[in-house]
Write an enzyme that holds these catalytic residues in place. Sequence first.
Site, PDB file in Angstrom:
ATOM      1  N   GLY A   1       0.834  -1.184   0.000  1.00  0.00           N
ATOM      2  CA  GLY A   1       0.000   0.000   0.000  1.00  0.00           C
ATOM      3  C   GLY A   1       0.877   1.245   0.000  1.00  0.00           C
ATOM      4  N   CYS A   2       0.271   2.383  -0.327  1.00  0.00           N
ATOM      5  CA  CYS A   2       1.057   3.618  -0.420  1.00  0.00           C
ATOM      6  C   CYS A   2       1.602   4.043   0.938  1.00  0.00           C
ATOM      7  CB  CYS A   2       0.235   4.727  -1.055  1.00  0.00           C
ATOM      8  SG  CYS A   2      -1.403   4.983  -0.337  1.00  0.00           S
ATOM      9  N   TYR A   3       0.768   4.008   1.975  1.00  0.00           N
ATOM     10  CA  TYR A   3       1.259   4.384   3.307  1.00  0.00           C
ATOM     11  C   TYR A   3       2.375   3.441   3.775  1.00  0.00           C
ATOM     12  CZ  TYR A   3      -2.562   7.746   4.195  1.00  0.00           C
ATOM     13  OH  TYR A   3      -3.422   8.819   4.159  1.00  0.00           O
TER      14      TYR A   3
ATOM     15  N   GLU B   1       2.286  11.961  -0.713  1.00  0.00           N
ATOM     16  CA  GLU B   1       2.144  11.334   0.594  1.00  0.00           C
ATOM     17  C   GLU B   1       3.356  11.656   1.452  1.00  0.00           C
ATOM     18  OE1 GLU B   1      -0.338   7.856   0.815  1.00  0.00           O
ATOM     19  OE2 GLU B   1       1.514   6.792   1.260  1.00  0.00           O
TER      20      GLU B   1
END
Length: 346
Positions: free
Chosen positions: A149-151, A242
């Site tokens: 995932g991006c996080y 992010e």
Amino acid sequence: MTDRIRIAVLGASGYTGADLVRLALTHPRVEIAALAANAKAGQSMQAIWPHFAPYKLPTLVKPEEIDFSTIDVVFGCLPHAASAELLSKVEGPRIVDLSADFRLTDPAVYAEWYGNAHPAPALLTEAVYGLTEYARGLLPTARIAACPGCYPTAALLALLPLVEGHAVDASTISVFAMSGVSGAGRSLKEANLFPEVAEAVHPYGIGKHRHMPEIEQEITRYAGHPVRVGFTPHLVPMNRGELVTATVDLAEGASLATLRELLAQRYDEEPFVHLLPEGVAPATRMVRGSNHAVVNVFADRNPRRALVIAAIDNLVKGSSGQAVQNMNLMMGLGETLGLEAAPLFP
């Protein structure tokens, strides 16, 4: 396999699917052979994504209409559950999945956090957790690359060298994270309408975000013991980008210099992960539109704590760019191929 790698993108009508197509268009070894999207099957990509107007692309079809025997790599840009259910029926091509379906190694943990039994638990043993910088040795023989995932991508790139080097207490890590609205996907959601997100920042998934077990799984792997990580994401009014700030407790004998040295040693030769000069704070504008990640460490007022900050583009290094990076390694290509573009600024 021909000289050009024939790819199929499932879920090409979403943000990650579109960004994957954008990257694939300039990849010197890739041919976009098929594009799929259930609800928009029969439409052209140009009708859904006007920025593709100059390019000839396949018409969108339903996934079951694709002849996978002609495909070398399938990219799954679908929601969780739908991705594994569909990909479990695909035989032959290598798979790079951008959903959550193959990230967690324990199907019971998946069921706990995603609310349903895993659609294809037998495939979990074939999947490699595709944080590229830490999976490089496994990807060439992997059938499935499970893109993080991006996080987790941003958080783990910042934290794993410090955990692996036993310079921080892995059991007390707390992560404050912020993401652009594209991280929530393209489907219509009231909370993501412009009047709802503009001129505002708000936390979500408080204490229960689905990226928490993924972050914990990988930190546990490198810490050598089970950990629980504090993690609070926030939605900020920008399209992409992010940033994560992790608060860490220093291990006995460790210092800020220790953390910098570990990050420097781990990423000095990496093409996409960069330790910034002392005192320079990572910012999303440094990486926008690129597959790069920037990281740095700072002193906390508490002398036994430190702050570790990282920034990525959530749609590129946090998703489609990392997927292409993984494909390159799986197919024996140069890792940076198709990903050399510099960040966009301003």
